[in-house]
Design a protein around this motif. Structure first.
Motif, PDB file in Angstrom:
ATOM      1  N   ILE A  52      -5.071   2.016  58.449  1.00  0.00           N
ATOM      2  CA  ILE A  52      -5.238   3.077  59.404  1.00  0.00           C
ATOM      3  C   ILE A  52      -6.309   4.225  59.134  1.00  0.00           C
ATOM      4  O   ILE A  52      -6.675   4.755  59.927  1.00  0.00           O
ATOM      5  CB  ILE A  52      -3.809   4.014  59.675  1.00  0.00           C
ATOM      6  N   PHE A  53      -6.822   4.166  58.057  1.00  0.00           N
ATOM      7  CA  PHE A  53      -7.909   5.179  57.675  1.00  0.00           C
ATOM      8  C   PHE A  53      -9.200   4.732  57.727  1.00  0.00           C
ATOM      9  O   PHE A  53      -9.471   3.317  57.083  1.00  0.00           O
ATOM     10  CB  PHE A  53      -7.433   5.904  56.303  1.00  0.00           C
ATOM     11  N   LYS A  54      -9.983   5.219  58.325  1.00  0.00           N
ATOM     12  CA  LYS A  54     -11.465   4.624  58.585  1.00  0.00           C
ATOM     13  C   LYS A  54     -12.483   5.494  57.936  1.00  0.00           C
ATOM     14  O   LYS A  54     -13.631   5.164  58.198  1.00  0.00           O
ATOM     15  CB  LYS A  54     -11.559   4.413  60.117  1.00  0.00           C
ATOM     16  N   GLY A  55     -12.204   6.502  57.244  1.00  0.00           N
ATOM     17  CA  GLY A  55     -13.142   7.404  56.467  1.00  0.00           C
ATOM     18  C   GLY A  55     -13.563   6.821  55.227  1.00  0.00           C
ATOM     19  O   GLY A  55     -13.497   5.642  54.815  1.00  0.00           O
ATOM     20  N   LEU A  56     -14.108   7.875  54.228  1.00  0.00           N
ATOM     21  CA  LEU A  56     -14.329   7.435  52.941  1.00  0.00           C
ATOM     22  C   LEU A  56     -13.515   7.864  52.092  1.00  0.00           C
ATOM     23  O   LEU A  56     -12.569   8.614  52.298  1.00  0.00           O
ATOM     24  CB  LEU A  56     -15.840   7.717  52.632  1.00  0.00           C
ATOM     25  N   TYR A  57     -13.732   7.461  50.811  1.00  0.00           N
ATOM     26  CA  TYR A  57     -12.518   7.752  49.697  1.00  0.00           C
ATOM     27  C   TYR A  57     -13.287   8.389  48.434  1.00  0.00           C
ATOM     28  O   TYR A  57     -14.619   8.269  48.361  1.00  0.00           O
ATOM     29  CB  TYR A  57     -11.912   6.655  49.047  1.00  0.00           C
ATOM     30  N   HIS A  58     -12.709   9.216  47.696  1.00  0.00           N
ATOM     31  CA  HIS A  58     -13.065   9.615  46.428  1.00  0.00           C
ATOM     32  C   HIS A  58     -11.945   9.349  45.336  1.00  0.00           C
ATOM     33  O   HIS A  58     -10.946   9.863  45.400  1.00  0.00           O
ATOM     34  CB  HIS A  58     -13.497  11.042  46.324  1.00  0.00           C
ATOM     35  N   VAL A  59     -12.196   8.570  44.377  1.00  0.00           N
ATOM     36  CA  VAL A  59     -11.170   8.057  43.501  1.00  0.00           C
ATOM     37  C   VAL A  59     -11.405   9.110  42.214  1.00  0.00           C
ATOM     38  O   VAL A  59     -12.467   9.155  41.544  1.00  0.00           O
ATOM     39  CB  VAL A  59     -11.321   6.692  43.157  1.00  0.00           C
ATOM     40  N   LEU A  60     -10.320   9.733  41.968  1.00  0.00           N
ATOM     41  CA  LEU A  60     -10.285  10.773  40.541  1.00  0.00           C
ATOM     42  C   LEU A  60     -10.246   9.940  39.498  1.00  0.00           C
ATOM     43  O   LEU A  60     -10.662  10.569  38.474  1.00  0.00           O
ATOM     44  CB  LEU A  60      -9.067  11.839  40.693  1.00  0.00           C
ATOM     45  N   LEU A  61      -9.944   8.767  39.377  1.00  0.00           N
ATOM     46  CA  LEU A  61      -9.660   7.845  38.144  1.00  0.00           C
ATOM     47  C   LEU A  61      -8.402   8.821  37.171  1.00  0.00           C
ATOM     48  O   LEU A  61      -8.684   8.681  35.974  1.00  0.00           O
ATOM     49  CB  LEU A  61     -10.919   7.796  37.440  1.00  0.00           C
ATOM     50  N   GLY A  62      -7.388   9.321  37.947  1.00  0.00           N
ATOM     51  CA  GLY A  62      -6.434   9.916  37.089  1.00  0.00           C
ATOM     52  C   GLY A  62      -6.064  11.180  37.749  1.00  0.00           C
ATOM     53  O   GLY A  62      -6.201  11.349  38.990  1.00  0.00           O
ATOM     54  N   ARG A  63      -4.954  11.978  37.133  1.00  0.00           N
ATOM     55  CA  ARG A  63      -4.737  13.126  37.546  1.00  0.00           C
ATOM     56  C   ARG A  63      -4.478  14.173  36.505  1.00  0.00           C
ATOM     57  O   ARG A  63      -4.457  13.759  35.286  1.00  0.00           O
ATOM     58  CB  ARG A  63      -3.559  13.032  38.321  1.00  0.00           C
ATOM     59  N   ILE A  64      -4.821  15.402  36.890  1.00  0.00           N
ATOM     60  CA  ILE A  64      -4.814  16.516  35.650  1.00  0.00           C
ATOM     61  C   ILE A  64      -3.328  16.534  34.875  1.00  0.00           C
ATOM     62  O   ILE A  64      -2.263  16.617  35.879  1.00  0.00           O
ATOM     63  CB  ILE A  64      -5.144  17.771  36.402  1.00  0.00           C
ATOM     64  N   ALA A  65      -3.166  16.012  33.721  1.00  0.00           N
ATOM     65  CA  ALA A  65      -1.963  16.044  33.143  1.00  0.00           C
ATOM     66  C   ALA A  65      -2.156  16.832  31.635  1.00  0.00           C
ATOM     67  O   ALA A  65      -2.421  15.853  30.687  1.00  0.00           O
ATOM     68  CB  ALA A  65      -1.490  14.601  32.951  1.00  0.00           C
ATOM     69  N   PRO A  66      -1.892  18.090  31.625  1.00  0.00           N
ATOM     70  CA  PRO A  66      -2.203  18.411  30.155  1.00  0.00           C
ATOM     71  C   PRO A  66      -1.274  18.123  29.144  1.00  0.00           C
ATOM     72  O   PRO A  66      -1.786  17.939  28.072  1.00  0.00           O
ATOM     73  CB  PRO A  66      -1.801  20.175  30.500  1.00  0.00           C
ATOM     74  N   LEU A  67      -0.020  17.658  29.546  1.00  0.00           N
ATOM     75  CA  LEU A  67       0.843  17.111  28.353  1.00  0.00           C
ATOM     76  C   LEU A  67       0.267  15.611  27.860  1.00  0.00           C
ATOM     77  O   LEU A  67       0.522  15.425  26.623  1.00  0.00           O
ATOM     78  CB  LEU A  67       2.295  16.776  29.122  1.00  0.00           C
ATOM     79  N   ASP A  68      -0.576  14.891  28.651  1.00  0.00           N
ATOM     80  CA  ASP A  68      -1.177  13.743  28.106  1.00  0.00           C
ATOM     81  C   ASP A  68      -2.484  14.116  27.648  1.00  0.00           C
ATOM     82  O   ASP A  68      -3.397  13.063  27.276  1.00  0.00           O
ATOM     83  CB  ASP A  68      -1.386  12.681  29.392  1.00  0.00           C
ATOM     84  N   GLY A  69      -2.908  15.490  27.699  1.00  0.00           N
ATOM     85  CA  GLY A  69      -4.371  15.647  27.185  1.00  0.00           C
ATOM     86  C   GLY A  69      -5.345  15.413  28.303  1.00  0.00           C
ATOM     87  O   GLY A  69      -6.431  15.275  27.971  1.00  0.00           O
ATOM     88  N   VAL A  70      -4.921  15.385  29.574  1.00  0.00           N
ATOM     89  CA  VAL A  70      -6.176  14.878  30.537  1.00  0.00           C
ATOM     90  C   VAL A  70      -6.392  16.270  31.422  1.00  0.00           C
ATOM     91  O   VAL A  70      -5.590  16.814  32.098  1.00  0.00           O
ATOM     92  CB  VAL A  70      -5.411  13.820  31.579  1.00  0.00           C
ATOM     93  N   GLY A  71      -7.614  16.774  31.213  1.00  0.00           N
ATOM     94  CA  GLY A  71      -8.039  17.952  31.893  1.00  0.00           C
ATOM     95  C   GLY A  71      -8.942  17.471  33.165  1.00  0.00           C
ATOM     96  O   GLY A  71      -9.232  16.374  33.167  1.00  0.00           O
ATOM     97  N   PRO A  72      -9.282  18.617  33.872  1.00  0.00           N
ATOM     98  CA  PRO A  72     -10.176  18.172  34.965  1.00  0.00           C
ATOM     99  C   PRO A  72     -11.645  17.508  34.731  1.00  0.00           C
ATOM    100  O   PRO A  72     -12.356  16.593  35.215  1.00  0.00           O
ATOM    101  CB  PRO A  72     -10.384  19.481  35.494  1.00  0.00           C
ATOM    102  N   ASP A  73     -12.222  17.862  33.313  1.00  0.00           N
ATOM    103  CA  ASP A  73     -13.135  17.162  32.893  1.00  0.00           C
ATOM    104  C   ASP A  73     -13.492  15.737  32.709  1.00  0.00           C
ATOM    105  O   ASP A  73     -14.421  15.017  32.907  1.00  0.00           O
ATOM    106  CB  ASP A  73     -13.739  17.919  31.473  1.00  0.00           C
ATOM    107  N   GLN A  74     -12.353  15.140  32.689  1.00  0.00           N
ATOM    108  CA  GLN A  74     -11.910  13.645  32.269  1.00  0.00           C
ATOM    109  C   GLN A  74     -11.915  12.740  33.706  1.00  0.00           C
ATOM    110  O   GLN A  74     -11.866  11.690  33.795  1.00  0.00           O
ATOM    111  CB  GLN A  74     -10.588  13.345  31.341  1.00  0.00           C
ATOM    112  N   LEU A  75     -11.774  13.845  34.761  1.00  0.00           N
ATOM    113  CA  LEU A  75     -11.550  13.237  36.107  1.00  0.00           C
ATOM    114  C   LEU A  75     -13.078  13.231  36.775  1.00  0.00           C
ATOM    115  O   LEU A  75     -14.081  13.930  36.171  1.00  0.00           O
ATOM    116  CB  LEU A  75     -10.799  13.597  36.825  1.00  0.00           C
ATOM    117  N   THR A  76     -13.143  12.577  37.991  1.00  0.00           N
ATOM    118  CA  THR A  76     -14.449  12.628  38.486  1.00  0.00           C
ATOM    119  C   THR A  76     -14.502  13.896  39.718  1.00  0.00           C
ATOM    120  O   THR A  76     -14.991  13.632  40.753  1.00  0.00           O
ATOM    121  CB  THR A  76     -14.819  11.221  39.326  1.00  0.00           C
TER     122      THR A  76
END
Lengths: 199, 199
Positions: free
Chosen positions: A100-124
């Motif tokens: 049902i969605f006909k636009g474009l996407y942006h895939v972050l390749l993750g989510r911000i998860a401080p407890l797993d050591g994933v900050g904004p810099d590791q995402l797109t």
């Protein structure tokens, strides 16, 4: 494991590294590989090798692609004023399957998860901001997972994008179609009540 | 599935041919392959190829082997007067893991199953008779599965071997250690009662 041949032990070991595959399942898969026609076993091996060697991330939206640009970004029929932000290619696929969605996407390749050591810099997120800055989007739909981390990531991104003249929305939150109120947990009901929509 | 790359569609297709792996699991495995380090993905592909190309059946007992003879048949410490008959290499492995049987095996590579079109000729029964005829076995233990077909296969074989001076036994049948009588079904209880052992 006693008396298993070396190559059998190796394939069991490798199978059991896969998510959701325990020791017993790995053994069953290994015996299956030994039982099926050789061409079928080699087809699986080749498919694994091929997908790992040929698939890369789209240079625009970070969806999976076999060339520099994915099939969605290179599709002229998509609405280029709509951008949907998802965590993983799998989420994109789920939305595409809904059809049902006909636009474009942006895939972050993750989510911000401080407890797993994933900050904004590791995402797109940097390339996302770049796309929004230079692009012609009129609406950006947050489709991160409805979890604490997914919501946090969406909030972080929406704050970042607040300075651009674009409408930011998120997927509707509420009771799921086909569910039964009695078995719905209180967080879902609280959301559904506080976010109630016009009939 | 829309928007999946060709090689990804292929690997999902191949994964979903595996036993116990549905469409959703196959997708999850495929995304896992894309996410892990390339060397890990290729290790799995190589292991599958290697096991299918190097493993063959032992020419004596039809266990899995990487040469003409399996590790059990070529192990001098095994008791060569005891022979345990199993349906599949997996059954042999289960017995080996229990670690209490020190004799030799014979793997039938199936069981007699007329409904599936499997007759005695498709199993390794001829070479088994040959082994018993020329061998020095004092006891043959039937360890086929405790099912209608497994029992039938054991009965067929024990009739064939009746003319040779060898004792034929089968695995004990009864209630399982650690089980609860209340939840045991009546066939198991009937067996356990009629085959009751001296205390």
């Amino acid at each position: 494991m006693a008396q298993v041949t070396q190559s059998l032990a190796t394939v069991i070991e490798e199978f059991s590294k896969l998510p959701g595959i325990g020791r017993k399942s790995a053994e069953r898969l290994a015996y299956h590989i030994l039982r099926v026609h050789k061409s079928e076993a080699l087809a699986l091996a080749d498919a694994i090798r091929a997908v790992r060697e040929s698939v890369q991330y789209c240079s625009t939206c970070y969806n999976l692609a076999e060339g520099p640009t994915c099939t969605i970004c290179s599709d002229d029929r998509r609405d280029k004023t709509l951008l949907c932000i998802v965590e993983q290619p799998r989420d994109l696929m789920a939305l595409e399957q809904a059809g049902i969605f006909k636009g474009l996407y942006h895939v972050l390749l993750g989510r911000i998860a401080p407890l797993d050591g994933v900050g904004p810099d590791q995402l797109t997120i940097d390339p996302l901001v770049e796309r929004v800055r230079s692009g012609t989007f009129r609406e950006i739909i947050m489709a991160t997972n409805p979890t604490v981390e997914g919501d946090g990531t969406a909030l972080y991104i929406s704050n970042l994008l607040a300075e651009y003249p674009v409408q930011i929305t998120r997927l509707a939150r509420g009771i799921t179609t086909g569910s039964i109120l009695e078995y719905t947990n209180k967080e879902i009901l609280a959301d559904a009540l506080s976010l109630r929509q016009k009939f």
